[in-house]
Write a protein that holds these residues in place. Structure first.
Motif, short mmCIF file in Angstrom:
data_model
loop_
_atom_site.label_atom_id
_atom_site.label_comp_id
_atom_site.label_asym_id
_atom_site.label_seq_id
_atom_site.Cartn_x
_atom_site.Cartn_y
_atom_site.Cartn_z
N ALA A 260 2.83 -1.49 9.53
CA ALA A 260 3.68 -0.37 9.16
C ALA A 260 4.54 -0.72 7.94
CB ALA A 260 4.58 0.02 10.34
N ALA A 261 5.01 -1.96 7.90
CA ALA A 261 5.80 -2.41 6.74
C ALA A 261 4.96 -2.38 5.47
CB ALA A 261 6.35 -3.81 6.98
N MET A 265 6.21 -0.40 2.24
CA MET A 265 6.44 -1.15 1.01
C MET A 265 5.46 -0.76 -0.11
SD MET A 265 9.06 -3.11 1.54
CE MET A 265 8.96 -4.32 0.23
N GLY A 266 4.51 0.11 0.21
CA GLY A 266 3.57 0.55 -0.81
C GLY A 266 2.41 -0.40 -1.03
N ASN A 267 2.21 -1.33 -0.11
CA ASN A 267 1.12 -2.29 -0.25
C ASN A 267 -0.13 -1.91 0.54
OD1 ASN A 267 2.61 -3.90 -1.99
ND2 ASN A 267 3.49 -5.12 -0.33
N ASP A 268 -0.10 -0.78 1.19
CA ASP A 268 -1.28 -0.18 1.82
C ASP A 268 -1.43 1.19 1.16
OD1 ASP A 268 -3.25 0.95 3.36
OD2 ASP A 268 -2.15 0.84 5.25
N GLU A 269 -2.18 1.24 0.07
CA GLU A 269 -2.22 2.43 -0.78
C GLU A 269 -2.60 3.68 0.00
OE1 GLU A 269 -3.80 3.66 -5.24
OE2 GLU A 269 -4.62 1.91 -4.21
N TRP A 270 -1.71 4.67 -0.08
CA TRP A 270 -1.87 5.94 0.63
C TRP A 270 -1.98 5.74 2.15
CZ3 TRP A 270 -0.51 9.61 -2.49
CH2 TRP A 270 -0.84 9.55 -3.85
N GLY A 271 -1.61 4.57 2.63
CA GLY A 271 -1.67 4.30 4.07
C GLY A 271 -3.08 4.32 4.62
N MET A 272 -4.07 4.04 3.77
CA MET A 272 -5.46 4.20 4.20
C MET A 272 -5.84 3.22 5.31
SD MET A 272 -6.40 6.82 2.67
CE MET A 272 -8.10 6.79 3.22
N ALA A 273 -5.39 1.97 5.22
CA ALA A 273 -5.71 1.01 6.28
C ALA A 273 -5.02 1.41 7.58
CB ALA A 273 -5.29 -0.40 5.86
N TRP A 274 -3.78 1.87 7.46
CA TRP A 274 -3.03 2.31 8.64
C TRP A 274 -3.73 3.49 9.32
CZ3 TRP A 274 1.10 0.75 11.49
CH2 TRP A 274 1.71 1.70 12.32
N ILE A 275 -4.15 4.46 8.51
CA ILE A 275 -4.84 5.64 9.06
C ILE A 275 -6.16 5.24 9.70
CG2 ILE A 275 -5.97 7.81 8.43
CD1 ILE A 275 -3.80 8.05 6.20
#
Length: 294
Positions: A260-261, A265-275
């Motif tokens: 989540a961090a 912090m903007g190190n998972d571009e567009w939250g793609m890995a999180w999604i």
């Protein structure tokens, strides 16, 4: 600034513009009586289980420590490194206080290792930094010396300055290959150590841009609800500039907090890995429910 470590087939980059690096800590006999007994008997089978659990949890690098009393640590560490490499393709952090064991691990390793660790003590740097240079490794450095483990950020920064100067000018280590462990200490022993740690991390980033790591569990040592504390500590440390941590990847709560961090912090571009991970978890949950009702 980027610190690059690699196995024979996989590269991991530490950096403030990179995803936070989870260094799986579990392959370590400290506090594990049964594991120590197995290792003394020459049984390394538990290592394969530990590797599988850390990889499944999301580890990106594996810390390997074979510090078992009454054993030939150099031989044991060399064999453990070989076994881990045959089991997975993650880069390795070779962890030992015994110089001969570190060299045995470096000889056995195929890739570019992270060595854990040196301090600001002259004899410790003189013993280990030539190995770091010889085997083209990166190294974790802790800002303490013969006199003390300093609590004040300014004293820690002074020791970081010494480490950087000696490593780069006397031993020819590239500055980007020095990863600083700013010394996470138990919050239960001193309520100010969290603030001191975050301040130290920020000062290291501002002055040198160096990558940093820590033993994530040190902060919560002796406290209840350690995963909850770790899930709070790590994002705060990341915001201060921490780029990696030696931690137990079997803790979903702490791993999710780190991921989540990365998004925030903007190190998972567009939250793609999180999604992607969220959708995979939903799919797995649905499959489990369907299997249970079948």
């Amino acid at each position: 600034m980027h610190t690059v470590i690699r196995s024979a087939s996989k590269e991991v980059v530490l950096g403030h513009d990179q995803k936070f690096c989870i260094i799986g800590e579990r392959i370590n006999p400290t506090g594990r009586r049964i594991f120590q007994e197995q290792l003394r008997a020459g049984d390394l089978s538990a290592i394969e289980r530990d590797v599988a659990a850390q990889v499944a949890g999301g580890a990106m690098v594996l810390d390997v420590n074979m510090g078992v009393p009454l054993t030939d640590e150099a031989d044991l560490l060399g064999r453990a490194i070989t076994l881990v490499q045959s089991t997975c393709d993650l880069p390795i952090c070779i962890d030992s206080s015994v110089v001969e064991a570190l060299e045995a691990g470096l000889k056995a390793y195929e890739g570019r290792a992270l060595v854990n660790s040196i301090t600001a003590e002259d004899d410790r740097m003189a013993a280990i930094l030539p190995l770091v240079k010889k085997y083209d490794a990166a190294v974790i450095a802790l800002p303490n010396d013969h006199d003390e483990i300093p609590m004040e950020p300014e004293k820690r920064i002074a020791l970081v300055e010494k480490i950087v100067r000696v490593a780069t000018t006397e031993y020819g280590i590239a500055i980007e290959d020095i990863v600083i462990d700013p010394l996470a200490m138990p919050i239960g022993a001193d309520p100010q150590v969290g603030r001191s740690f975050f301040t130290t991390v920020s000062m290291i980033r501002e002055r040198w841009g160096l990558n940093t790591t820590c033993g994530a569990g040190n902060n919560s040592f002796g406290m209840p609800g350690r995963d909850d504390l770790g899930a709070s500590f790590l994002p705060m440390a990341i915001a201060s500039g921490l780029t990696s941590a030696i931690m137990d990847a079997r803790s979903p709560r702490m791993v999710r907090a780190v991921r989540a961090a990365d998004v925030v912090m903007g190190n998972d571009e567009w939250g793609m890995a999180w999604i992607s991970e969220h959708r995979a978890a939903q799919a797995a949950e649905k499959a489990a429910q369907e299997a249970a009702s079948a």
